[in-house]
Design a protein around this motif. Structure first.
Motif, PDB file in Angstrom:
ATOM      1  N   ASN A 278       0.816  -1.217   0.000  1.00 39.21           N
ATOM      2  CA  ASN A 278       0.000   0.000   0.000  1.00 39.21           C
ATOM      3  C   ASN A 278       0.853   1.273   0.000  1.00 39.21           C
ATOM      4  O   ASN A 278       0.408   2.327  -0.452  1.00 39.21           O
ATOM      5  N   HIS A 279       2.058   1.172   0.552  1.00 33.94           N
ATOM      6  CA  HIS A 279       2.959   2.331   0.620  1.00 33.94           C
ATOM      7  C   HIS A 279       4.056   2.263  -0.449  1.00 33.94           C
ATOM      8  O   HIS A 279       5.049   2.991  -0.371  1.00 33.94           O
ATOM      9  N   TYR A 280       3.863   1.398  -1.440  1.00 35.08           N
ATOM     10  CA  TYR A 280       4.918   1.130  -2.432  1.00 35.08           C
ATOM     11  C   TYR A 280       5.481   2.386  -3.092  1.00 35.08           C
ATOM     12  O   TYR A 280       6.702   2.575  -3.104  1.00 35.08           O
ATOM     13  N   PRO A 281       4.666   3.274  -3.652  1.00 35.12           N
ATOM     14  CA  PRO A 281       5.241   4.439  -4.354  1.00 35.12           C
ATOM     15  C   PRO A 281       6.130   5.300  -3.454  1.00 35.12           C
ATOM     16  O   PRO A 281       7.231   5.696  -3.851  1.00 35.12           O
ATOM     17  N   GLY A 282       5.641   5.575  -2.244  1.00 34.33           N
ATOM     18  CA  GLY A 282       6.419   6.409  -1.332  1.00 34.33           C
ATOM     19  C   GLY A 282       7.688   5.737  -0.861  1.00 34.33           C
ATOM     20  O   GLY A 282       8.743   6.383  -0.746  1.00 34.33           O
ATOM     21  N   ILE A 283       7.605   4.426  -0.568  1.00 31.08           N
ATOM     22  CA  ILE A 283       8.782   3.697  -0.104  1.00 31.08           C
ATOM     23  C   ILE A 283       9.847   3.656  -1.197  1.00 31.08           C
ATOM     24  O   ILE A 283      11.036   3.881  -0.934  1.00 31.08           O
ATOM     25  N   ILE A 284       9.430   3.393  -2.439  1.00 24.47           N
ATOM     26  CA  ILE A 284      10.381   3.333  -3.553  1.00 24.47           C
ATOM     27  C   ILE A 284      11.059   4.685  -3.738  1.00 24.47           C
ATOM     28  O   ILE A 284      12.275   4.772  -3.938  1.00 24.47           O
ATOM     29  N   SER A 285      10.284   5.751  -3.668  1.00 24.89           N
ATOM     30  CA  SER A 285      10.846   7.098  -3.821  1.00 24.89           C
ATOM     31  C   SER A 285      11.891   7.380  -2.753  1.00 24.89           C
ATOM     32  O   SER A 285      12.983   7.893  -3.049  1.00 24.89           O
ATOM     33  N   SER A 286      11.586   7.032  -1.508  1.00 26.28           N
ATOM     34  CA  SER A 286      12.532   7.267  -0.413  1.00 26.28           C
ATOM     35  C   SER A 286      13.756   6.357  -0.521  1.00 26.28           C
ATOM     36  O   SER A 286      14.869   6.766  -0.206  1.00 26.28           O
ATOM     37  N   TYR A 287      13.524   5.122  -0.968  1.00 19.60           N
ATOM     38  CA  TYR A 287      14.636   4.177  -1.127  1.00 19.60           C
ATOM     39  C   TYR A 287      15.621   4.674  -2.176  1.00 19.60           C
ATOM     40  O   TYR A 287      16.844   4.598  -1.988  1.00 19.60           O
ATOM     41  N   GLU A 288      15.096   5.195  -3.287  1.00 17.87           N
ATOM     42  CA  GLU A 288      15.969   5.727  -4.332  1.00 17.87           C
ATOM     43  C   GLU A 288      16.700   6.976  -3.859  1.00 17.87           C
ATOM     44  O   GLU A 288      17.874   7.173  -4.164  1.00 17.87           O
ATOM     45  N   ALA A 289      16.005   7.828  -3.105  1.00 18.07           N
ATOM     46  CA  ALA A 289      16.655   9.031  -2.561  1.00 18.07           C
ATOM     47  C   ALA A 289      17.734   8.647  -1.553  1.00 18.07           C
ATOM     48  O   ALA A 289      18.796   9.284  -1.488  1.00 18.07           O
ATOM     49  N   TYR A 290      17.470   7.606  -0.771  1.00 19.61           N
ATOM     50  CA  TYR A 290      18.452   7.116   0.205  1.00 19.61           C
ATOM     51  C   TYR A 290      19.701   6.619  -0.523  1.00 19.61           C
ATOM     52  O   TYR A 290      20.832   6.869  -0.084  1.00 19.61           O
ATOM     53  N   GLY A 291      19.494   5.916  -1.642  1.00 12.66           N
ATOM     54  CA  GLY A 291      20.621   5.458  -2.458  1.00 12.66           C
ATOM     55  C   GLY A 291      21.386   6.620  -3.065  1.00 12.66           C
ATOM     56  O   GLY A 291      22.613   6.588  -3.161  1.00 12.66           O
ATOM     57  N   GLU A 292      20.662   7.656  -3.479  1.00 14.73           N
ATOM     58  CA  GLU A 292      21.320   8.854  -4.023  1.00 14.73           C
ATOM     59  C   GLU A 292      22.193   9.511  -2.956  1.00 14.73           C
ATOM     60  O   GLU A 292      23.324   9.937  -3.234  1.00 14.73           O
ATOM     61  N   LEU A 293      21.678   9.593  -1.732  1.00 14.17           N
ATOM     62  CA  LEU A 293      22.471  10.166  -0.643  1.00 14.17           C
ATOM     63  C   LEU A 293      23.703   9.304  -0.366  1.00 14.17           C
ATOM     64  O   LEU A 293      24.796   9.826  -0.107  1.00 14.17           O
ATOM     65  N   ASP A 294      23.544   7.990  -0.432  1.00 20.29           N
ATOM     66  CA  ASP A 294      24.683   7.083  -0.266  1.00 20.29           C
ATOM     67  C   ASP A 294      25.764   7.385  -1.297  1.00 20.29           C
ATOM     68  O   ASP A 294      26.961   7.444  -0.983  1.00 20.29           O
ATOM     69  N   TYR A 295      25.347   7.585  -2.531  1.00 22.31           N
ATOM     70  CA  TYR A 295      26.262   7.919  -3.639  1.00 22.31           C
ATOM     71  C   TYR A 295      26.974   9.249  -3.372  1.00 22.31           C
ATOM     72  O   TYR A 295      28.189   9.367  -3.560  1.00 22.31           O
ATOM     73  N   ILE A 296      26.223  10.232  -2.906  1.00 19.44           N
ATOM     74  CA  ILE A 296      26.811  11.551  -2.614  1.00 19.44           C
ATOM     75  C   ILE A 296      27.808  11.448  -1.460  1.00 19.44           C
ATOM     76  O   ILE A 296      28.917  12.002  -1.515  1.00 19.44           O
ATOM     77  N   LEU A 297      27.426  10.730  -0.398  1.00 27.35           N
ATOM     78  CA  LEU A 297      28.321  10.588   0.758  1.00 27.35           C
ATOM     79  C   LEU A 297      29.587   9.822   0.384  1.00 27.35           C
ATOM     80  O   LEU A 297      30.671  10.102   0.899  1.00 27.35           O
ATOM     81  N   ALA A 298      29.451   8.842  -0.521  1.00 27.14           N
ATOM     82  CA  ALA A 298      30.631   8.102  -0.985  1.00 27.14           C
ATOM     83  C   ALA A 298      31.603   9.055  -1.687  1.00 27.14           C
ATOM     84  O   ALA A 298      32.822   8.967  -1.488  1.00 27.14           O
ATOM     85  N   ARG A 299      31.057   9.964  -2.483  1.00 24.26           N
ATOM     86  CA  ARG A 299      31.916  10.948  -3.150  1.00 24.26           C
ATOM     87  C   ARG A 299      32.604  11.837  -2.115  1.00 24.26           C
ATOM     88  O   ARG A 299      33.768  12.214  -2.270  1.00 24.26           O
ATOM     89  N   GLY A 300      31.877  12.163  -1.062  1.00 28.86           N
ATOM     90  CA  GLY A 300      32.473  12.961   0.008  1.00 28.86           C
ATOM     91  C   GLY A 300      33.584  12.227   0.721  1.00 28.86           C
ATOM     92  O   GLY A 300      34.634  12.805   1.038  1.00 28.86           O
ATOM     93  N   ARG A 301      33.380  10.933   0.971  1.00 30.28           N
ATOM     94  CA  ARG A 301      34.419  10.141   1.646  1.00 30.28           C
ATOM     95  C   ARG A 301      35.660  10.009   0.768  1.00 30.28           C
ATOM     96  O   ARG A 301      36.789  10.038   1.275  1.00 30.28           O
ATOM     97  N   LEU A 302      35.454   9.868  -0.550  1.00 27.89           N
ATOM     98  CA  LEU A 302      36.597   9.803  -1.464  1.00 27.89           C
ATOM     99  C   LEU A 302      37.354  11.128  -1.461  1.00 27.89           C
ATOM    100  O   LEU A 302      38.587  11.147  -1.506  1.00 27.89           O
ATOM    101  N   SER A 303      36.628  12.229  -1.389  1.00 29.61           N
ATOM    102  CA  SER A 303      37.261  13.551  -1.333  1.00 29.61           C
ATOM    103  C   SER A 303      38.128  13.675  -0.083  1.00 29.61           C
ATOM    104  O   SER A 303      39.256  14.156  -0.139  1.00 29.61           O
ATOM    105  N   VAL A 304      37.579  13.216   1.039  1.00 31.65           N
ATOM    106  CA  VAL A 304      38.336  13.271   2.299  1.00 31.65           C
ATOM    107  C   VAL A 304      39.571  12.380   2.217  1.00 31.65           C
ATOM    108  O   VAL A 304      40.653  12.751   2.665  1.00 31.65           O
TER     109      VAL A 304
END
Length: 503
Positions: A259-285
């Motif tokens: 029942n919450h599929y659309p919202g969960i998928i949207s948040s899951y993808e955003a969470y993955g995007e943040l993971d990608y951004i933080l990984a770039r930050g860790r590589l920078s450090v």
């Protein structure tokens, strides 16, 4: 740019970045990462990386990893049934999502200092009621709790009561000397989900009951004594009802996920995007890198650039510029003097920057955004096609000449080598002239002396050389722009003991 990325060993940068991801979507984004060509999009990526590096250096962010949940969400949405451990994985993700969002919202300066990441997190939807329902029904180990429903609580209570009565009855056999001599071992065991005793085959009639199994040798029979037969039947019935009730609970929880599929998928993808951004930050450090300035005028200014794949204690920072006073740079110098490393550093920096990655260089570094980057570096001979080293290089250069434009960066290593010096020199000049006439930003390394004169006389071209210390007979790996490379053969020969009259 795939071929250029391979030649410049960009995949090793990707591997470094991959190790910093904590989610499957984040890792997938790293795998799909490629150089962008829009300065606006690149600027956004660079700013995200800067914010991530700032958060990592200044904040104790609790970003939790997660397994690949997309197949679970998809199965729930399609009407499949999720198991308890799978639902627990989803609960853990939803809790991590909630914790992350609460962290960002409670820190007053987050929006001001990290606006892009704050906006990404702010847009993540959380599901507190769903999370609480999952917590109510699931143990930490991913099992269904007794309290998941009133009926399940009652059934499991009855199950434990029956199990206690069965064990009590069977233990009376173990404690009674009359029966002990009939038993192969003084234990209670299970066969076909029923409690039984291991009885010696020759005494099977001494303990009346149902035989459910026998040992491989046939000397032991596993007998369910008659006094526990009815209790075991009742227990089996209770277990069946428990399984039915658990399936109903799992179906209800799976439906809530669906029942919450659309919202969960949207948040899951955003969470993955943040993971990608933080990984770039860790590589920078990791690389002590920084956000470069960007331009769309083909200008490259690298200040104290450090090749990101070389050991930090060994790398010599390089200063190089291109695109303002000249568009073509010809680098000469001894072998192992650092020419190829300089070439690769320039190329890697452009690729990294256009992927949104920070650059291990000093303040003041500025990089142009290029539509394409071309490189001919190393031995590209094709053994299957019986091509020589020279032929392999020529095939690469022919491809480059057919596609390079004013919005391109071209990197050529040992231009004109591998053939007759006079022919190689003429060919190298023609190649540089053609690229230069198109306005292509070009950096070429060579051993050919005629190219130094050519670059000196040609407007918009410049010489450079790798510095060589004649006292130590070693290269310093420093790039000197405006200084053509000198032959150090005589100095080296003399210092090695060659008679002066011969040098």
């Amino acid at each position: 740019m795939k071929k250029t990325m391979r030649i410049l060993e960009f995949e090793k940068i990707r591997e470094q970045l991959q190790k910093f991801t904590l989610t499957v979507p984040g890792a997938q984004k790293v795998a799909a990462m490629h150089p962008l060509t829009s300065i606006g999009e690149i600027t956004v990526r660079q700013q995200e990386t800067s914010e991530a590096a700032g958060i990592i250096l200044q904040k104790n962010i609790n970003f939790r990893g997660s397994s690949d949940l997309m197949p679970l969400f998809t199965r729930a949405e399609r009407g499949g049934l999720l198991g308890p451990s799978e639902l627990k994985e989803i609960e853990n993700f939803l809790r991590a999502l909630e914790s992350l969002k609460n962290y960002f919202l409670k820190e007053s300066e987050m929006e001001e200092r990290f606006p892009r990441i704050f906006k990404l997190v702010q847009g993540m939807q959380i599901f507190p009621h769903l999370t609480l329902e999952l917590e109510k029904c699931l143990t930490q180990g991913g099992e269904i709790k007794d309290s998941a429903s009133g009926l399940l609580f009652s059934l499991r209570s009855e199950e434990r009561s029956l199990q206690g009565k069965i064990r009590q009855t069977l233990e009376s056999y173990l404690r009674t000397p009359h029966y002990q001599k009939y038993l192969q071992e003084n234990i209670i065991t299970m066969r076909h989900e029923r409690y039984v005793l291991p009885v010696k085959q020759e005494f099977r009639r001494q303990i009346p009951g149902v035989v459910h199994d026998q040992s491989a040798s046939g000397v032991t029979l596993f007998i369910e004594p008659l006094p526990v037969l009815e209790l075991n039947n009742r227990l089996r019935g209770i277990k069946g009802r428990i399984e039915e009730e658990i399936e109903k609970i799992l179906r209800r929880l799976t439906t809530l996920i669906s029942n919450h599929y659309p919202g969960i998928i949207s948040s899951y993808e955003a969470y993955g995007e943040l993971d990608y951004i933080l990984a770039r930050g860790r590589l920078s450090v990791l690389h002590k890198a920084r956000e470069p300035s960007l331009n769309n005028r083909g200008i490259i200014v690298i200040s104290k650039g450090r090749h990101p794949l070389l050991p930090p204690e060994e790398v010599v920072p390089v200063d190089v510029h291109l695109g303002r006073d000249f568009n073509t740079l010809v680098i000469t110098g001894p072998n192992t003097g650092g020419k190829t490393v300089t070439l690769k550093t320039i190329g890697l920096f452009i690729l990294m920057a256009q992927c949104g990655l920070h650059i291990p260089a000093a303040e003041g570094t500025e990089l142009g955004v290029f539509e394409s980057v071309w490189a001919d570096i190393g031995d590209e001979q094709n053994i299957e096609q019986s091509l020589s080293t020279f032929s392999g290089h020529m095939l690469n250069i022919i491809e480059i000449l057919s596609k390079a434009a004013s919005s391109s960066l071209v990197l050529l290593d040992e231009l004109g080598a591998g053939t007759d010096p006079s022919e190689g020199s003429a060919l190298a000049m023609a190649i540089l002239e053609e690229l230069h006439s198109r306005g292509v930003r070009t950096v070429a390394t060579t051993h050919i002396n005629d190219l130094k004169v050519f670059a000196h006389l040609k407007e918009g071209m410049e010489n450079a050389s790798m510095e060589f210390d004649p006292l130590t007979l070693r290269p310093t790996f420093k790039l000197l722009i405006g200084v053509p490379g000198q032959s150090n053969a005589l100095n080296v020969a003399e210092r090695l003991g060659m008679p002066r009259e011969l040098t």
